[in-house]
Write an enzyme that holds these catalytic residues in place. Structure first.
Site, PDB file in Angstrom:
ATOM      1  N   LYS A 158       0.822  -1.214   0.000  1.00 15.21           N
ATOM      2  CA  LYS A 158       0.000   0.000   0.000  1.00 15.21           C
ATOM      3  C   LYS A 158       0.855   1.262   0.000  1.00 15.21           C
ATOM      4  O   LYS A 158       1.908   1.287   0.624  1.00 15.21           O
ATOM      5  CB  LYS A 158      -0.889   0.045   1.257  1.00 15.21           C
ATOM      6  CG  LYS A 158      -2.040  -0.935   1.276  1.00 15.21           C
ATOM      7  CD  LYS A 158      -2.837  -0.753   2.567  1.00 15.21           C
ATOM      8  CE  LYS A 158      -4.220  -1.350   2.444  1.00 15.21           C
ATOM      9  NZ  LYS A 158      -5.005  -1.163   3.689  1.00 15.21           N
ATOM     10  N   GLY A 165      -7.386   3.509  -3.483  1.00 12.00           N
ATOM     11  CA  GLY A 165      -6.884   2.257  -4.035  1.00 12.00           C
ATOM     12  C   GLY A 165      -5.691   2.412  -4.966  1.00 12.00           C
ATOM     13  O   GLY A 165      -5.163   1.424  -5.463  1.00 12.00           O
ATOM     14  N   LYS A 201      -1.049  -7.737   5.634  1.00 14.74           N
ATOM     15  CA  LYS A 201      -1.721  -8.995   5.309  1.00 14.74           C
ATOM     16  C   LYS A 201      -2.951  -8.625   4.480  1.00 14.74           C
ATOM     17  O   LYS A 201      -3.673  -7.684   4.819  1.00 14.74           O
ATOM     18  CB  LYS A 201      -2.141  -9.670   6.617  1.00 14.74           C
ATOM     19  CG  LYS A 201      -2.927 -10.938   6.437  1.00 14.74           C
ATOM     20  CD  LYS A 201      -2.024 -12.131   6.494  1.00 14.74           C
ATOM     21  CE  LYS A 201      -2.801 -13.410   6.161  1.00 14.74           C
ATOM     22  NZ  LYS A 201      -1.887 -14.489   5.769  1.00 14.74           N
ATOM     23  N   GLU A 275     -11.843   4.159  10.065  1.00 15.54           N
ATOM     24  CA  GLU A 275     -12.208   3.133   9.082  1.00 15.54           C
ATOM     25  C   GLU A 275     -11.614   1.794   9.473  1.00 15.54           C
ATOM     26  O   GLU A 275     -10.413   1.697   9.729  1.00 15.54           O
ATOM     27  CB  GLU A 275     -11.640   3.487   7.704  1.00 15.54           C
ATOM     28  CG  GLU A 275     -12.351   4.591   6.988  1.00 15.54           C
ATOM     29  CD  GLU A 275     -11.882   4.729   5.532  1.00 15.54           C
ATOM     30  OE1 GLU A 275     -12.331   5.681   4.888  1.00 15.54           O
ATOM     31  OE2 GLU A 275     -11.076   3.896   5.066  1.00 15.54           O
ATOM     32  N   ARG A 291     -12.415  14.531   8.693  1.00 16.24           N
ATOM     33  CA  ARG A 291     -13.371  15.509   8.142  1.00 16.24           C
ATOM     34  C   ARG A 291     -14.786  14.944   8.282  1.00 16.24           C
ATOM     35  O   ARG A 291     -14.964  13.784   8.653  1.00 16.24           O
ATOM     36  CB  ARG A 291     -13.089  15.721   6.657  1.00 16.24           C
ATOM     37  CG  ARG A 291     -13.021  14.397   5.897  1.00 16.24           C
ATOM     38  CD  ARG A 291     -13.070  14.541   4.414  1.00 16.24           C
ATOM     39  NE  ARG A 291     -12.573  13.349   3.740  1.00 16.24           N
ATOM     40  CZ  ARG A 291     -13.254  12.241   3.546  1.00 16.24           C
ATOM     41  NH1 ARG A 291     -14.493  12.144   3.960  1.00 16.24           N
ATOM     42  NH2 ARG A 291     -12.694  11.208   2.942  1.00 16.24           N
ATOM     43  N   VAL A 294     -19.381  12.329   3.352  1.00 15.43           N
ATOM     44  CA  VAL A 294     -20.585  12.376   2.510  1.00 15.43           C
ATOM     45  C   VAL A 294     -21.741  11.630   3.184  1.00 15.43           C
ATOM     46  O   VAL A 294     -22.882  12.085   3.188  1.00 15.43           O
ATOM     47  CB  VAL A 294     -20.288  11.780   1.110  1.00 15.43           C
ATOM     48  CG1 VAL A 294     -21.561  11.626   0.298  1.00 15.43           C
ATOM     49  CG2 VAL A 294     -19.280  12.629   0.360  1.00 15.43           C
ATOM     50  N   ARG A 337     -26.410   7.220  -3.031  1.00 11.46           N
ATOM     51  CA  ARG A 337     -25.743   8.346  -3.694  1.00 11.46           C
ATOM     52  C   ARG A 337     -26.252   8.414  -5.129  1.00 11.46           C
ATOM     53  O   ARG A 337     -26.040   7.489  -5.907  1.00 11.46           O
ATOM     54  CB  ARG A 337     -24.229   8.156  -3.703  1.00 11.46           C
ATOM     55  CG  ARG A 337     -23.612   8.188  -2.325  1.00 11.46           C
ATOM     56  CD  ARG A 337     -22.106   8.301  -2.451  1.00 11.46           C
ATOM     57  NE  ARG A 337     -21.482   8.182  -1.145  1.00 11.46           N
ATOM     58  CZ  ARG A 337     -20.252   8.583  -0.885  1.00 11.46           C
ATOM     59  NH1 ARG A 337     -19.509   9.120  -1.849  1.00 11.46           N
ATOM     60  NH2 ARG A 337     -19.734   8.446   0.309  1.00 11.46           N
TER      61      ARG A 337
END
Ligand code: MV4
Length: 448
Positions: A158, A165, A201, A275, A291, A294, A337
């Site tokens: 990452k 992504g 992982k 998250e 922040r 949405v 959405r």
């Protein structure tokens, strides 16, 4: 409390923030690009200032123009909204240096949480479970191979500066890892100007579950429960719900309490979101969003709290008056959405809305800045409305969402309303068994 707030954003979120301000008796200034001169946030604001041409770089991202607008209008505070400058630590610093209040967390929190590695390290220190992986950034493919041998395959490389992504590569074996490492690094350099990568992982079938928190500058913090945001396509959320159909009351209590403790430990204030990936009954922290988000309305509906008003209050140094034990989570909320895009090809569909009839009735909220005869500009993202529905139970909420989508009349442009209608009839959504890959398979998209 502030007398006047400058809103450095556009569209539905600029309007959402104005609604909070109005109810609090705060005057509003909206800054806008030339593409947004005839927009609802501009019509509704007490004052507006044109800050540049359509390109975001020349308007909504033009820090000096925004600060000038705040100076000439005599604003006390700046709300960055979502996206654009909302997580820009340098901007937050400039706002404060010019004598305005930045409605958000401290520049320091923006900085630490904006870097995935320092964010993960802060969470490990604060006692939050993270995905097993490298301790910091990887200096070489050899180091990646060493860490991978310890944690086992598959692994994920990452980007530290990452998001969306980009710069993320899976390796199923040592054979694949060297290439994944090189590819992730060059993608990270290209997209974020930072080649740093780290290793985790790879979790093959998790759900994306996030916890909404709200902290003040006096050490108080509460959580507003979780949102399930697993229904995504190409890292764009499509439909979110609260509570998650996967979590038990015990899971919710556990992760909510943990998130609040962590936020307190790092001294976080303002609205924020932790998250997590959730797999086989376990939570793994991946990122923090510093922040408003949405999908914040689903949390508002199940908690009865106006997050934007609270975010403004804590920015003005007020102490939270809501205690955790006062919050009663009730009912179920779903957000669809609504994007100006083709429902099958996902091609953007900007242009003139010729007819517009939003749904209404019990349990229906529409957060949108569009109207009949409005032209959706091509310069910004395709979100034109959020349909948020609330009901006592999840089954009733799904039925209500379907009813509201049937009522929604938008002509002149394509929207993804037909996709939402198909989704709400799909087995994986109806039974709540979906994971982060479910939607891509449903629409026949690509894997990554
Ligand atoms: C992961 C993962 C599996 N294992 N990390 C995607 C973007 C990002 N910000 C984090 N992402 C992921 N991280 C580990 N260790 C799978 C994803 C992922 C994903 C996460 C949430 C929602 C949708 C997703 C779609 C693909 C991959």
């Amino acid at each position: 409390m502030f007398k006047k707030i400058l809103i450095a954003n556009r569209g539905e979120i600029a309007l959402r923030i104005q609604r909070a301000c109005k109810e609090m008796g705060i005057e509003t200034v909206v800054v806008h690009s030339t593409a947004d001169s005839d927009s609802m946030p501009v019509f509704m604001a007490d004052e507006s200032v044109c800050i540049g041409p359509p390109k975001s770089k020349d308007s909504y991202l033009n820090m000096h123009a925004i600060l000038s607008a705040a100076t000439i209008t005599g604003a006390d505070a700046i709300h960055p909204g979502i996206g654009f400058l909302a997580e820009n630590a340098a901007f937050a610093e400039m706002v404060e240096e010019h004598g305005f209040t930045f409605i958000g967390p401290s520049a320091e929190h923006l900085r630490v949480m904006g870097d995935k590695i320092t964010a993960k390290q802060a969470m490990i220190t604060a006692g939050i479970p993270v995905v097993p992986g490298s301790e910091g950034s990887l200096s070489s493919a050899e180091e990646a191979l060493k860490v991978a041998a310890e944690i086992g395959y598959p692994v994920l490389v990452k980007a530290t500066g990452g998001g969306g992504g980009k710069g993320m590569k899976v390796a199923n074996s040592a054979d694949e890892l060297t290439e994944a490492f090189d590819m992730a690094r060059s993608e990270a350099q290209a997209h974020f100007g930072n080649p740093e990568v780290y290793l985790e992982k790879y979790l093959a079938h998790p759900r994306h579950i996030e916890i909404q928190i709200l902290g003040d500058q006096h050490g108080n913090c509460i959580h507003l429960g979780e949102r399930d945001c697993s229904l995504q396509r190409r890292h764009q959320k499509v439909l979110e719900e609260a509570p998650s159909p996967a979590l038990s009351a015990k899971d919710r209590e556990f992760i909510g309490t943990l998130a609040v403790e962590a936020a307190k430990k790092i001294g976080y204030y303002s609205a924020g979101t932790f998250e997590f990936l959730w797999e086989d009954g376990k939570f793994y922290f991946i990122e923090m969003n510093t922040r408003l988000q949405v999908e914040h309305p689903v949390s508002e509906l199940i908690s009865g709290i106006d997050l934007v008003q609270q975010q403004i209050r804590v920015a003005a140094s007020e102490a939270l008056t809501i205690r955790q034990q006062d919050i009663v989570f009730k009912g179920h909320a779903i957000e669809c959405r609504i994007n100006a895009e083709h429902p099958e090809t996902f091609f953007p569909s900007p242009g003139k809305i010729t007819q517009y009839h939003p749904p209404g009735g019990p349990g229906v909220r529409v957060d949108s800045a569009v109207f009949a005869d409005y032209t959706v500009p091509s310069h910004y993202d395709s979100l034109i409305a959020k349909l948020i529905v609330y009901a006592d139970t999840r089954a009733e909420c799904i039925a209500r969402a379907k009813r509201a989508l049937d009522e929604y009349g938008i002509s002149g442009i394509h929207t993804n309303i037909p996709l939402h209608q198909r989704l709400l009839d799909a087995q994986g959504v109806v039974d709540g068994s979906y994971d982060i890959h479910w939607l891509e398979k449903f629409v026949g998209g690509t894997q990554d």
